[in-house]
Scaffold this active site. Sequence first.
Site, PDB file in Angstrom:
ATOM      1  N   GLY A 103      -7.205   0.879   6.123  1.00  0.00           N
ATOM      2  CA  GLY A 103      -7.123   1.010   4.659  1.00  0.00           C
ATOM      3  C   GLY A 103      -6.502  -0.213   4.028  1.00  0.00           C
ATOM      4  NE  ARG A 104      -1.592  -3.721   6.814  1.00  0.00           N
ATOM      5  CZ  ARG A 104      -0.602  -4.134   7.623  1.00  0.00           C
ATOM      6  NH1 ARG A 104       0.582  -3.583   7.554  1.00  0.00           N
ATOM      7  NH2 ARG A 104      -0.799  -5.094   8.487  1.00  0.00           N
ATOM      8  CE1 TYR A 143     -12.016  18.366  20.409  1.00  0.00           C
ATOM      9  CE2 TYR A 143     -13.916  17.777  19.067  1.00  0.00           C
ATOM     10  CZ  TYR A 143     -13.300  17.855  20.299  1.00  0.00           C
ATOM     11  OH  TYR A 143     -13.947  17.432  21.414  1.00  0.00           O
ATOM     12  CB  ILE A 182      -0.953   0.044   1.219  1.00  0.00           C
ATOM     13  CG1 ILE A 182      -0.174   0.065   2.534  1.00  0.00           C
ATOM     14  CG2 ILE A 182      -1.949  -1.075   1.174  1.00  0.00           C
ATOM     15  CD1 ILE A 182      -0.988   0.581   3.703  1.00  0.00           C
ATOM     16  CG  ASP A 183       4.157   1.527   2.699  1.00  0.00           C
ATOM     17  OD1 ASP A 183       3.005   1.541   3.164  1.00  0.00           O
ATOM     18  OD2 ASP A 183       5.152   1.241   3.371  1.00  0.00           O
ATOM     19  CG  MET A 199       0.287   2.510   7.772  1.00  0.00           C
ATOM     20  SD  MET A 199      -0.159   0.828   7.391  1.00  0.00           S
ATOM     21  CE  MET A 199      -0.192   0.142   9.039  1.00  0.00           C
TER      22      MET A 199
HETATM   23  P1  FBP Z   1       4.537  -3.782   3.286  1.00  0.00           P
HETATM   24  O1  FBP Z   1       5.670  -2.907   2.844  1.00  0.00           O
HETATM   25  O2  FBP Z   1       4.950  -5.096   3.746  1.00  0.00           O
HETATM   26  O3  FBP Z   1       3.475  -3.843   2.235  1.00  0.00           O
HETATM   27  O4  FBP Z   1       3.835  -3.112   4.540  1.00  0.00           O
HETATM   28  C1  FBP Z   1       3.608  -1.752   4.571  1.00  0.00           C
HETATM   29  C2  FBP Z   1       2.999  -1.319   5.859  1.00  0.00           C
HETATM   30  O5  FBP Z   1       1.593  -1.318   5.769  1.00  0.00           O
HETATM   31  C3  FBP Z   1       3.536   0.048   6.239  1.00  0.00           C
HETATM   32  O6  FBP Z   1       2.763   1.076   5.696  1.00  0.00           O
HETATM   33  C4  FBP Z   1       3.554  -0.019   7.731  1.00  0.00           C
HETATM   34  O7  FBP Z   1       4.575   0.771   8.268  1.00  0.00           O
HETATM   35  C5  FBP Z   1       3.849  -1.443   8.010  1.00  0.00           C
HETATM   36  O8  FBP Z   1       3.351  -2.168   6.935  1.00  0.00           O
HETATM   37  C6  FBP Z   1       3.199  -1.943   9.270  1.00  0.00           C
HETATM   38  O9  FBP Z   1       3.709  -3.182   9.547  1.00  0.00           O
HETATM   39  P2  FBP Z   1       3.100  -4.250  10.537  1.00  0.00           P
HETATM   40  O10 FBP Z   1       2.120  -5.031   9.738  1.00  0.00           O
HETATM   41  O11 FBP Z   1       4.260  -5.075  10.903  1.00  0.00           O
HETATM   42  O12 FBP Z   1       2.474  -3.528  11.666  1.00  0.00           O
END
Ligand code: FBP
Length: 702
Positions: free
Chosen positions: A571-572, A274, A229-230, A281
Amino acid sequence: MPGKKKMKMKMKELSQHPAVLRATDDINPELLERRGYSPRVCSAFSQKYTVLKETDEFEFTVDKEAQKQLPNIIDNKVQKIESLKTADDAFAKAYGKKRNIGIVFSGGPAPGGHNVIAGLYDAAKLANPKSRVYGFLIGPDGIVENETLELDDDLVDAYRNLGGFTMIKTGRTKIDTREKMALSRQTCRKLDLDALVIVGGDDSNTNAAFLAQEMFADGVQVLGVPKTIDGDIQVRDDNENVLCAMSFGFHTAARAFANSISNLCTDSSSDVKYWHICKVMGRVASHLALETALQTHANLTLIGEDLADYLDEDRLKKAQQEGTVDFHAYGMTLRHLSRVICEAILRRAEVGKNYGVIVIPEGVLEFINEIQVFIIKLNTIIAEYNQTHDKEFHAAFPLLEDKLDHLRRLAQRSREDASFKLWNTRDDDLFNDIPAFFQEGLLMERDSHGNFPFSQVETEKVLMGLVRDYLDLLKEEGRYRLAVKQAYFHKTLAAAELDPDAYGPVLFENYGRAEFLLKRPEIISVKTLRQSLEKAGLLKEGNAVPAAIEKIYKKAVPSFKTQIHFYGYDGRGNDPTRFDCIYTYNLGCTVFSLIANGATGQMAAIRNLEKDFSKWQPIGIPIAPLMHLEERKGKLALVLEKSIVDVNSIAFQVVKANRDKWLAANSEGDHFRRPGPIRFTGKSEEERPITLELNALADEGD
Ligand code: FBP
């Protein structure tokens, strides 16, 4: 009230009622609609066969280390996939042979993963219904431990177009030791695998390249599929030709964040009390924050890469005059960044807006030089400790105090041994100056790839702590003021039968000259208010300040109230947008095509994602030539480079050009944009990320 009515039906009868059955069923119309949706396929997949056309059109500078470590796949080329209607017997036989294919998810979930599986499964079964597709369970551990699930129609159909990696789960294990590599080979042999597909981020595709090298002799093809997603897997060649514009899952996550943040924009501009602080992320790169800015027009969006690019002109000039170099002039400090945020808050307050929405990228600290130095030093300290001791750093030093003691001892060592430079007294002093929760965050365990766990550090808390301190100081100095509208002032005083023209100049520094009146800085309390009124002869000593004047004073002193939000996991886990559904299904077809045509060490991708679907071009990208040496766990390792936001890109430049407008520090309304929720059907904004559309304009006029 209907709820108070006595229930006439017995529970048994009620539980069989169609309305109750409908309400308690896990299956709803949205789910059925998603499962039933068939994504379009690229024209390359319109015929019975596909063929790979190798091309020299793209150039890569190959790293010597990659050449040394990945000899079997380093000469791979970009392969374009084309459709083939008829084939000779030999080709048809090879293409349609019965295959065993394994697929694994690696790293964080990204919307669309199930469609990669569906695309691969459908294409594999179409080529030969006897082919078998295995899902490795809970990430790469499933390969090492031979934990699999054979996929069938029912299972694949149940997850079509759905978010998450629920079907086979995911994990972050890295296959990085001889032992894990040997076990993986063993698993592939036991399953008689022809091909292994790794769906993952930069680290996982790096892993795919090493596995491809390792299993080359066994004839097991290893292919990668870029996911995260990054949005930080973007591939360009040396001449800036885009091969992969965006990893899958990015669009959905950004749209999901944008929808929630847009709702906060609506709420905050309704109750006007607020400041909503939204961390989004993106472990390192700020792509998600950038897309969120474009989707929502939030009042302030920080972009890490932009902060790193900052030059303190005053410091530079001073150093130049003195003939010295001031390294602090390059990039932003944490304190400076907090000032940037304060300035935005102040500017809005000066037009009467004591509310707003700020977007902070999760990885922002990565771009703050002073913090980055700590992260790198601590990475090395942890890695070096783990190399020489059986016990892990975190097991040996479970409490923060234990860790700080260890650092203190290192600082002591640096005083006794001049050759030891990793952690000196200055580092130790600076580190001891930061709040304990932040120290703890910086010392947190790294993942198996050596990545710093940004998602678990309360970045926003650190920053907003500094912001709050500074705003308090400005308040004391009378410089943090909430403007009062002239009309309101007049109305309030008229109602109290007081002369606004008498009180106005005493209370406000710009009375009679502006629509938004700003309290004089010297008035910082009811006491100083009284003194000013007395001095102006508007109040006799000992008399009370008129209630209307006190009311106006109180209105002019803002209270800074925040609500903190983190947008990431939600979102993930979102169901994919139409864009991600179609993109990932075609990635699945692409990866099968690469397998059927004998490729290995390649990454499946779709070119021209930013253009109309008719122009989408499935390709195979060679992974090895993209690799370079980078610091990981305190050591140099061969990895795939992460793409960060290009501050010269059109998307960033558009955001930058609109910063002032979206901050809306003026008498006009805000300029919030409502992207709306992700809708699977109907007319909505699911075509593609705005970032992609804007960046594609760079090609216009070529
Ligand atoms: P990937 O690079 O493995 O796709 O993961 C990205 C991410 O969603 C980042 O945005 C976030 O920092 C990290 O995973 C969070 O990791 P975890 O699942 O270990 O909490």
